[in-house]
Enzyme design. Structure first.
Site, PDB file in Angstrom:
ATOM      1  N   GLY A  98      38.004  42.146  39.026  1.00  0.00           N
ATOM      2  CA  GLY A  98      38.188  41.681  40.393  1.00  0.00           C
ATOM      3  C   GLY A  98      36.905  41.301  41.124  1.00  0.00           C
ATOM      4  O   GLY A  98      36.910  40.390  41.944  1.00  0.00           O
ATOM      5  N   GLU A 131      32.276  45.220  44.543  1.00  0.00           N
ATOM      6  CA  GLU A 131      33.707  45.451  44.312  1.00  0.00           C
ATOM      7  C   GLU A 131      34.539  44.397  45.028  1.00  0.00           C
ATOM      8  O   GLU A 131      34.109  43.831  46.021  1.00  0.00           O
ATOM      9  CB  GLU A 131      34.098  46.834  44.868  1.00  0.00           C
ATOM     10  CG  GLU A 131      34.333  47.890  43.804  1.00  0.00           C
ATOM     11  CD  GLU A 131      35.644  47.700  43.022  1.00  0.00           C
ATOM     12  OE1 GLU A 131      36.220  46.590  43.027  1.00  0.00           O
ATOM     13  OE2 GLU A 131      36.074  48.677  42.409  1.00  0.00           O
ATOM     14  N   ASP A 132      35.735  44.195  44.535  1.00  0.00           N
ATOM     15  CA  ASP A 132      36.654  43.295  45.226  1.00  0.00           C
ATOM     16  C   ASP A 132      37.266  43.978  46.445  1.00  0.00           C
ATOM     17  O   ASP A 132      37.322  43.416  47.531  1.00  0.00           O
ATOM     18  CB  ASP A 132      37.753  42.801  44.277  1.00  0.00           C
ATOM     19  CG  ASP A 132      38.423  43.923  43.473  1.00  0.00           C
ATOM     20  OD1 ASP A 132      38.081  45.107  43.662  1.00  0.00           O
ATOM     21  OD2 ASP A 132      39.291  43.606  42.645  1.00  0.00           O
ATOM     22  N   ASP A 137      40.405  50.634  48.157  1.00  0.00           N
ATOM     23  CA  ASP A 137      41.771  50.937  48.563  1.00  0.00           C
ATOM     24  C   ASP A 137      41.852  52.451  48.776  1.00  0.00           C
ATOM     25  O   ASP A 137      41.424  52.953  49.814  1.00  0.00           O
ATOM     26  CB  ASP A 137      42.676  50.425  47.435  1.00  0.00           C
ATOM     27  CG  ASP A 137      44.152  50.524  47.731  1.00  0.00           C
ATOM     28  OD1 ASP A 137      44.543  50.355  48.891  1.00  0.00           O
ATOM     29  OD2 ASP A 137      44.933  50.756  46.787  1.00  0.00           O
ATOM     30  N   GLY A 173      40.009  54.550  47.275  1.00  0.00           N
ATOM     31  CA  GLY A 173      38.642  55.039  47.135  1.00  0.00           C
ATOM     32  C   GLY A 173      38.433  55.841  45.866  1.00  0.00           C
ATOM     33  O   GLY A 173      37.317  56.222  45.545  1.00  0.00           O
TER      34      GLY A 173
HETATM   35  P1  IMP Z   1      41.234  52.389  44.550  1.00  0.00           P
HETATM   36  O1  IMP Z   1      40.720  53.261  43.470  1.00  0.00           O
HETATM   37  O2  IMP Z   1      42.602  52.799  45.001  1.00  0.00           O
HETATM   38  O3  IMP Z   1      40.284  52.220  45.699  1.00  0.00           O
HETATM   39  O4  IMP Z   1      41.536  50.997  43.887  1.00  0.00           O
HETATM   40  C1  IMP Z   1      40.620  50.028  43.749  1.00  0.00           C
HETATM   41  C2  IMP Z   1      41.114  48.963  42.800  1.00  0.00           C
HETATM   42  O5  IMP Z   1      42.542  48.790  42.890  1.00  0.00           O
HETATM   43  C3  IMP Z   1      40.553  47.640  43.176  1.00  0.00           C
HETATM   44  O6  IMP Z   1      39.295  47.433  42.584  1.00  0.00           O
HETATM   45  C4  IMP Z   1      41.606  46.674  42.675  1.00  0.00           C
HETATM   46  O7  IMP Z   1      41.389  46.382  41.318  1.00  0.00           O
HETATM   47  C5  IMP Z   1      42.897  47.433  42.841  1.00  0.00           C
HETATM   48  N1  IMP Z   1      43.564  47.071  44.107  1.00  0.00           N
HETATM   49  C6  IMP Z   1      43.674  47.828  45.229  1.00  0.00           C
HETATM   50  N2  IMP Z   1      44.323  47.179  46.199  1.00  0.00           N
HETATM   51  C7  IMP Z   1      44.621  45.970  45.699  1.00  0.00           C
HETATM   52  C8  IMP Z   1      45.296  44.802  46.251  1.00  0.00           C
HETATM   53  O8  IMP Z   1      45.722  44.744  47.414  1.00  0.00           O
HETATM   54  N3  IMP Z   1      45.402  43.734  45.422  1.00  0.00           N
HETATM   55  C9  IMP Z   1      44.938  43.737  44.142  1.00  0.00           C
HETATM   56  N4  IMP Z   1      44.291  44.783  43.596  1.00  0.00           N
HETATM   57  C10 IMP Z   1      44.155  45.900  44.367  1.00  0.00           C
HETATM   58 MG    MG Z   2      38.442  46.322  41.253  1.00  0.00          MG
END
Ligand code: IMP
Ligand code: MG
Length: 174
Positions: free
Chosen positions: A42, A97-98, A101, A103
């Protein structure tokens, strides 16, 4: 069932924001070399555009961690799928990072990277969904804070599709 993408952030808005972040990093790291660590897949579109807008010596590396399956909810399970090629010791590292979310991915990743002895370690994300945070992470550069909606484009996928959209959008089902 058919689907379409509703635009949340236009290509122009995203480009302008990346330019702004590039200028900030250029100022903040003046006189230094920055080592950008892209979190695949991403972060790749964002990193390429951002790197072009940093007016400093830049080196790049890539890693891949997985916390998501093909659904839209974090599993909480994070593993390194591809590790970095280069050591981080003594480098001014910025993780690209993209989206942040829950974290979970970042907090795990930053701990691992910190243990490798970088001179500094910062986090730069194109998007942040603060409402979804489960684990606190310190974000140094944020493009946009967005509401709790599942977004695609600019590297972000829905079941591996839509990464190539030059804007950020929300998949809607008709
Ligand atoms: P976290 O560990 O929940 O913060 O997730 C982070 C990862 O989840 C990101 O780097 C994305 O790859 C994926 N992700 C979280 N939200 C989205 C979204 O809205 N669209 C697409 N990918 C997402
Ligand atoms: Mg990602």
């Amino acid at each position: 069932m058919s689907e379409h993408v509703r635009v949340m952030l236009t290509e122009e808005e995203v480009d302008a924001k990346i330019q702004e972040i590039g200028e900030r990093i250029t100022r903040d790291y003046a006189g230094k070399q920055v080592h950008l660590v892209c979190v695949l897949k991403g972060g790749s579109f964002f990193m390429c555009e951002l790197a072009k807008r940093i007016q400093l010596p830049v080196s790049l590396d890539f890693m891949s961690v997985s916390s998501y399956g093909s659904d839209t909810k974090s599993s909480g399970v994070v593993k390194i799928v591809k590790d970095l090629d280069e050591p981080l010791a003594g480098k001014d590292v910025i993780v690209i990072e993209d989206i942040v979310d829950s974290g979970r991915t970042l907090s795990y990743l930053l701990q691992i990277l910190q243990s490798r002895g970088p001179k500094s370690l910062a986090l730069c994300t194109l998007l942040d969904k603060p409402d979804r945070r489960v684990i606190d992470v310190k974000v140094d550069y944020t493009g946009f804070e967005i509401p709790d909606e599942f977004v695609v484009g600019y590297g972000l996928d829905y079941d591996q599709r839509y990464r190539n959209l030059p804007y950020i959008g929300v998949v809607e089902f008709d």
